[in-house]
Structures are given as structure tokens and as C-alpha cells.
Design a protein around this motif. Structure first.
Motif, PDB file in Angstrom:
ATOM      1  N   ARG A  82      37.600  30.311  24.873  1.00 27.53           N
ATOM      2  CA  ARG A  82      37.276  31.834  24.853  1.00 27.53           C
ATOM      3  C   ARG A  82      36.224  32.203  25.686  1.00 27.53           C
ATOM      4  NH1 ARG A  82      38.417  37.209  24.866  1.00 27.53           N
ATOM      5  NH2 ARG A  82      37.015  38.360  23.727  1.00 27.53           N
TER       6      ARG A  82
ATOM      7  N   GLU B 213      36.789  31.451  29.205  1.00 25.62           N
ATOM      8  CA  GLU B 213      37.587  32.783  29.725  1.00 25.62           C
ATOM      9  C   GLU B 213      36.865  33.972  30.152  1.00 25.62           C
ATOM     10  OE1 GLU B 213      40.422  35.043  31.294  1.00 25.62           O
ATOM     11  OE2 GLU B 213      40.810  33.192  30.924  1.00 25.62           O
ATOM     12  N   LEU B 214      35.915  34.115  29.167  1.00 20.95           N
ATOM     13  CA  LEU B 214      34.938  35.446  29.509  1.00 20.95           C
ATOM     14  C   LEU B 214      34.147  35.094  30.545  1.00 20.95           C
ATOM     15  CD1 LEU B 214      33.940  36.165  25.766  1.00 20.95           C
ATOM     16  CD2 LEU B 214      35.582  37.508  27.100  1.00 20.95           C
TER      17      LEU B 214
ATOM     18  N   ARG C 256      34.938  33.500  33.325  1.00 15.22           N
ATOM     19  CA  ARG C 256      35.644  33.529  34.531  1.00 15.22           C
ATOM     20  C   ARG C 256      35.766  35.162  34.496  1.00 15.22           C
ATOM     21  NH1 ARG C 256      38.674  28.965  32.403  1.00 15.22           N
ATOM     22  NH2 ARG C 256      39.821  30.157  31.193  1.00 15.22           N
ATOM     23  N   GLN C 257      36.121  35.599  33.463  1.00 16.19           N
ATOM     24  CA  GLN C 257      36.367  37.498  33.699  1.00 16.19           C
ATOM     25  C   GLN C 257      35.040  37.917  34.451  1.00 16.19           C
ATOM     26  OE1 GLN C 257      37.572  39.031  30.017  1.00 16.19           O
ATOM     27  NE2 GLN C 257      39.309  37.825  30.035  1.00 16.19           N
ATOM     28  N   ALA C 258      33.699  37.617  33.681  1.00 16.68           N
ATOM     29  CA  ALA C 258      32.382  37.996  34.489  1.00 16.68           C
ATOM     30  C   ALA C 258      32.429  37.707  35.670  1.00 16.68           C
ATOM     31  CB  ALA C 258      31.447  37.579  33.393  1.00 16.68           C
TER      32      ALA C 258
ATOM     33  N   ALA D 168      34.575  36.999  38.143  1.00 12.08           N
ATOM     34  CA  ALA D 168      35.513  37.724  38.777  1.00 12.08           C
ATOM     35  C   ALA D 168      35.012  39.211  39.056  1.00 12.08           C
ATOM     36  CB  ALA D 168      36.866  37.839  38.120  1.00 12.08           C
ATOM     37  N   GLN D 169      34.482  39.898  37.955  1.00 13.12           N
ATOM     38  CA  GLN D 169      34.234  41.301  37.929  1.00 13.12           C
ATOM     39  C   GLN D 169      32.905  41.632  38.323  1.00 13.12           C
ATOM     40  OE1 GLN D 169      34.653  42.626  33.881  1.00 13.12           O
ATOM     41  NE2 GLN D 169      36.724  42.216  34.021  1.00 13.12           N
TER      42      GLN D 169
ATOM     43  N   GLU E 142      33.417  47.398  30.967  1.00 18.07           N
ATOM     44  CA  GLU E 142      34.498  46.610  29.984  1.00 18.07           C
ATOM     45  C   GLU E 142      35.658  47.085  30.076  1.00 18.07           C
ATOM     46  OE1 GLU E 142      32.733  45.771  26.282  1.00 18.07           O
ATOM     47  OE2 GLU E 142      30.685  45.207  27.036  1.00 18.07           O
ATOM     48  N   PRO E 143      36.706  46.140  30.057  1.00 14.38           N
ATOM     49  CA  PRO E 143      38.035  46.622  30.086  1.00 14.38           C
ATOM     50  C   PRO E 143      38.308  47.262  28.903  1.00 14.38           C
ATOM     51  CG  PRO E 143      37.811  44.040  29.901  1.00 14.38           C
ATOM     52  CD  PRO E 143      36.684  44.765  30.341  1.00 14.38           C
TER      53      PRO E 143
END
Length: 621
Positions: free
Chosen positions: A515, A518-519, A521-523, A525-526, A537-538
Motif C-alpha cells: 500500500r 502504491e501511494l 507511485r501515485q504521488a 505520477a501526480q 486527492e482523488p
């Protein structure tokens, strides 16, 4: 070529035989794990192999040019030395030239020798080792330090020495999960020498050793592979021993019946038969390994255990946690992880009401009753006997749903005879851990709170504790660095970073790490290329009423499905229950595969819904 070769070594302590006629060879660059129950002789064996203690009988051959370093459970360190001075001492010749240059900066010969031995790059390595093991001040004096800090310095010294053979006795004690992961990587990728590793960390055993030794009943049994391979091979060995013992008992019954008829040993065949019978009668039976079953008398618990909202924690002006919000419900087992000093124990003490709330609210269910095992085992009176410290002097005890004599209860935890009458102050770390656990299990509770419960416990006791927690219908709060333990027992993991941030995720430790990745990676990418404004935040879709109802019953369905899988596995493992027809056996195997897939589907569905529930509840930060 062997680095170390032990031949027929034996060791007794008092009236007890810890090692009996043990043979053991460790070859160059071999990685060996040692496991066994507390008190089985693991540390005694390590002391003998390292040359700290001598065997009563037998010999130890160590390769003459081999450098062997030993991390003891209570390493002796010079109290006046600094942390870096202790570590530098791991390479005495290099350190001698380093000190010579410091005293005489113009000593060219010493500088040349110093550079040839590694120069200042080794000094940087020593400081890196201290830092990665959680020691930020290399100039701190050893004397006033805690036992955990001294052990970490001693571990850094062994690693810095880069010996031909490192003997490490419980190196993960007093390390947080991050430091343990680093140690695992260092031993696997950077350390080149041989390794003898005594540890209860089953992840570490799985990933670093190629052979596992079990110390049991004075004997040492060798198995290829790490923890999981050892478990499989051990069960196979015990099944074979049980089969041989059954055959021996059948032979004895037949021969004893024949002997009772008082045969006249006139022929050589009759004499030989009598001798065989007498040998079989006098042969010792294999040692029966008793599994430890732990129980706790549960009191009634409502659905709500704890509600935490907007909690802030700080120590000496340093913010540990901010805006912490979560809910603990019946059946939830919350693992709490984070680096040393991140506030894990502070959070536990605050939740228990032992520390005032700085800001935020904590609401506790009206039926909550805690059973608390603290990290330092301070529940035990050091001046009392083991008997009195655990039982408060009672001779009759209630354990789960059983009435037991106090001595019978203490024997379950390894305190027999004189061991029950010794003072708590003389107990080893493992014995103190078992004594504290024994005392805790005599309480009646519905919420178990464990602060670093796996320190000093052997893997057999850990397995029993895991079974207790998974069968427990109440709730549990568990501070632990033991990744394997959390993967087995935790339904949720709360991660603290020590700088205010936190992350709550569903599942065990491995799911929590995934988790976090993944967070991250998302950070990434954004992350805007030029703007420093935070990315929005989505939106999180809340659970529908139907999904909430489904989630509330999933854990019970998972438990029931798990019991069904275990029943099928037990049937396949029992020769007496095996189907006679091959096609029936194939049907049973197919059924087991289908039920396992159904279990995995339920677990995956629970993770998906629980992650959405947690994300929807999480406050904006």
C-alpha cells in the motif's frame, strides 16, 4: 573447507543436559539458522562455537586463519568508549593506524598502511552502519546507554569487522522493521562471510539461510533450507519417528508375550531373539515434543472498542502524530509499526489512559477490559520468585476454561521445579518474556494489548501466541517489528513515520508495504513538473449500504472458509482417513483446490472493501 567443525560436543548445566554428542560443521560462506524452544540450548551452543564457553566433552576445530565474530545477547562493551570507537575496534589493525594518524598527522608510513587497509572509506562505512541501526550520535558514550542501544552498537561492530564467520544471537531484538529489512538486505547482498544466525524472525530465516538447525532434547537436527522448508522437513521427520515407534511398540508386545511363556534359550536363535527383545525394551522412545496451547478467558465485548479522532502526540516539543483518526471494532487486530521513536509505545500508553491526551478525542467502549503486555516486562516484580510473580501466590489457577494447579500451569511455560522458585531478576530475556506472557493469560479480558511481544520469545511460543490471537473473538492492539507475525495475525496495520504522518491499511505487514509503495507511485505520477502546489486527492467512492452489510459479515465467512480448508488438509494428511479409490483421492484434492480459491476470493473482496472504507473515513491532511 570448513571454517568450524564441532565433534561430539556435550554440555550440562546443573543436572540438565543441554547438548549431547553434537556434531556440526559450518563451511566457508555457508548460512546456517538455529531454532529451538527457549532454554533448549541455542545460546549455549553459540557460546561454545564462538569460544566463549567450553564443552564438557568433545572438540571444536576452528580454521586457524579464520576470523570469527560473535554477537551475544548481552554483549560486554567498554562503558567509557563511544559508539564509533566500539565499532572501529572491529578492525583493530586499521583502527591502530587511524589512531596513530590522529596523534601524529605527519606519519607517512602509518598513512600508507591505513590507506591500504581501507582508509577513510571504512570510517564512513562504520558511521553508516551505526546510522542504519538507529544510532544517530556516533560520539555518544556507551556506559549510560540502554541494553538495546548497546546490542545495536555490538551488531554494527560485527558487521564492520566483516569476519569469515559471524555468529549472531537474536540480532533483530531492539530493531524496528525498517532496520530489520536493511539488515536482511545487508546480510544477503553485502556480507560475504559465513553466518550462524539464532533468531525468532522467520522472514529473516527464510531469506538469509540455506540450512536450518533445530536444537531439541540435547540433539541438533539439520534441515536444508530456511524456515518454511524446515517446518515441512521437521514434520516429515517426526512422522517417521512416530511410525518407527509404533513398529517398535508392536514388536515389544509380541516379544513380551513370548518371553512371558518363559522359553528355554537352548538354541542360538532363541538366545538372539531374547537379546533383541531386551534391546528393544531398553531402547529410549523418541522425545515427545509438546506443543504449547495458549488460552485467555474472554469477557463480553460490544461491537465498538475504541474511536480515535484528531489525536495529536508529541514528546518534548517534537510532533509524533497529528490528526490521527481510526476506529477499532470487535474482531479487529491492529498492528502498529514505524521506526524507533515514531511514537508507537506513546500511542499505546495514550489509548490505555496512562498518558494525557494532548488534543483530539478517544472514546472507549463501556465493556472494554484490557490485558496488557508491556515492552519492558515491568509487570513482573524483580525481587519476587517466578511462582509469586506469575500467580500472586495462588496455588489454584483458572486458565481459559480449566482449573489447574499453579505448578502445573507454570510447567506449561517451562518453569519446572527449581525454575519456578528462582528470582525474576536472574531470568534470561526469553524466560522473562514467557513469565510475562504466563501472567497476562491469567487475566480476564476482551482487548489484548501487546508492545513488542515477539522480543525474546522462541518461534514455538510465537506460533502458539499467533494461534491464540487468531482464535480470540475480541480485539487486539499489537506493536511489533516482526513482519511474519504481523502477516499472520493483523487484520489492519497502522504505520507511523514519527514526523506526524500516518497510514492505516487493511491486511498484514506485506499488504501495508505494498500500500505504501502504491501511494508513493501515485504521488510521483501526480507530482507537477513545475508547480509546487499539492495535487488534488482523488475522490473516494463510499461504500453502499449493501457493501457495508457485506463487509460486516466477511470476516466470519473468511474464518468459516478457513476452517473448511483446514479440515480438508487434515483429511489429506491423515493416512487412516485416506480414500481407498484413486478417483476419490483426486476428487478430494480438487475440492481442496476449489475451497482454497474460494477463501482467496473472500480475502481479496474483504481487502478491496476495507481499503475503500478506510479511505473514505480518512481525514483530509
Amino acid at each position: 573447507m570448513p571454517i568450524l567443525d564441532a565433534q561430539a560436543i556435550s554440555k550440562r548445566i546443573g543436572t540438565r543436559t543441554l547438548l549431547s554428542n553434537v556434531f556440526l560443521t559450518v563451511r566457508r560462506s555457508e548460512r546456517v539458522g538455529i531454532v529451538g524452544a527457549n532454554g533448549s540450548g541455542k545460546s549455549t551452543l553459540a557460546n561454545i562455537l564462538a569460544g566463549v564457553a567450553e564443552p564438557d566433552t568433545g572438540t571444536i576445530h576452528r580454521r586457524r586463519d579464520a576470523r570469527i565474530e560473535y554477537l551475544a545477547q548481552d554483549p560486554p562493551l567498554p562503558p567509557e568508549a563511544t559508539a564509533e570507537q566500539v565499532v572501529f575496534g572491529g578492525r583493530p589493525e586499521w583502527d591502530r593506524f587511524r589512531r596513530q594518524i590522529a596523534a601524529h598527522p605527519g606519519d607517512t608510513e602509518a598513512t600508507v598502511q591505513f590507506d591500504e587497509l581501507g582508509g577513510y572509506a571504512l570510517e564512513l562505512l562504520a558511521l553508516k552502519l551505526l546510522s542504519r541501526l538507529g544510532l544517530s550520535d556516533p560520539n555518544a558514550v556507551v556506559g549510560p546507554m540502554s541494553g538495546g542501544e548497546k546490542r545495536r552498537i555490538a551488531l554494527a561492530r560485527v558487521l564492520f569487522a566483516a569476519p569469515d564467520l559471524a555468529i549472531l544471537d537474536e540480532p533483530t531484538n531492539h530493531l524496528d522493521a525498517e532496520a530489520i529489512e536493511w539488515l536482511e538486505e545487508y546480510l544477503t547482498l553485502e556480507y560475504q562471510g559465513g553466518l550462524i544466525l539464532i533468531t525468532h524472525d522467520r522472514f529473516l530465516l527464510n531469506r538469509t539461510v540455506s540450512r536450518t538447525l533445530e536444537v531439541e532434547g540435547g540433539q541438533v537436527f539439520s534441515y536444508e533450507g530456511g524456515w518454511e522448508e524446515y517446518l515441512e522437513a521437521r514434520e516429515e521427520r517426526r512422522a517417521q519417528e512416530a511410525s518407527r515407534e509404533a513398529n517398535r511398540q508392536n514388536f515389544l508386545r509380541r516379544e513380551l508375550e513370548w518371553l512371558r511363556r518363559q522359553p528355554k534359550a537352548r538354541t542360538g536363535k532363541q538366545k538372539a531373539r531374547i537379546q533383541r527383545a531386551e534391546s528393544a525394551i531398553s531402547a529410549p522412545a523418541p522425545t515427545e515434543t509438546k506443543s504449547l496451547a495458549l488460552e485467555l478467558k474472554e469477557s463480553r465485548l460490544g461491537s465498538m472498542v475504541l474511536e480515535v479522532e484528531g489525536l495529536k502526540l508529541s514528546i518534548l516539543g517534537r510532533e509524533l502524530v497529528r490528526d490521527l483518526t481510526f476506529r477499532v471494532e470487535k474482531g479487529m487486530r491492529l498492528g502498529i509499526v514505524g521506526p524507533s521513536g515514531s511514537g508507537k509505545t506513546t500511542l499505546i500508553r495514550t489509548l490505555l489512559g496512562e498518558r494525557p491526551i494532548e488534543s483530539g478525542t478517544i472514546r472507549q467502549g463501556t465493556t472494554v477490559r484490557y490485558a496488557y503486555l508491556d515492552q519492558m516486562k515491568e509487570d513482573l516484580d524483580r525481587d519476587a520468585t517466578v511462582f509469586d510473580a506469575i500467580t500472586d501466590g495462588r496455588t489454584k489457577l483458572r486458565f481459559g476454561d480449566q482449573d489447574l494447579s499453579a505448578y502445573s500451569y507454570l510447567e506449561r511455560f517451562g518453569f519446572r521445579g527449581e525454575a519456578a522458585r528462582q528470582q525474576v531478576s536472574v531470568l534470561s530475556g526469553g524466560e522473562r518474556a514467557r513469565a510475562s506472557l504466563a501472567r497476562l493469560l491469567l487475566t480476564e479480558a476482551n482487548v489484548i494489548v501487546l508492545d513488542e511481544p515477539t522480543n525474546d520469545l522462541d518461534v514455538m511460543t510465537l506460533g502458539a501466541l499467533e494461534d491464540l490471537l487468531m482464535d480470540f473473538s475480541g480485539a487486539a492492539l499489537i506493536v511489533s517489528h516482526d513482519r511474519y507475525f504481523l502477516d499472520r495475525v493483523a487484520t489492519h496495520v497502522l504505520g507511523l513515520d514519527g514526523r506526524g504522518a500516518w497510514e492505516l491499511s487493511a491486511g498484514g505487514f506485506s499488504a501495508h508495504i505494498e500500500r505504501k509503495k502504491e501511494l508513493a507511485r501515485q504521488a510521483q505520477a501526480q507530482k507537477p513538473v513545475e508547480s509546487s502546489a499539492p495535487a488534488p486527492e482523488p475522490a473516494v467512492k463510499k461504500l453502499t449500504y449493501a457493501e457495508e452489510k457485506e463487509l460486516s459479515g466477511l470476516l466470519e465467512r473468511i474464518e468459516a472458509q478457513g476452517e473448511l480448508v483446514q479440515a480438508l488438509e487434515a483429511k489429506l494428511a491423515n493416512p487412516e482417513a485416506m480414500p481407498e479409490k484413486p478417483e476419490d483421492f483426486a476428487t478430494l484434492v480438487k475440492a481442496l483446490s476449489a475451497e482454497k480459491q474460494a477463501l482467496e476470493a473472500l480475502e481479496e473482496r474483504w481487502l478491496v472493501l476495507e481499503e475503500r472504507r478506510l479511505a473514505a473515513q480518512k481525514p483530509k491532511r
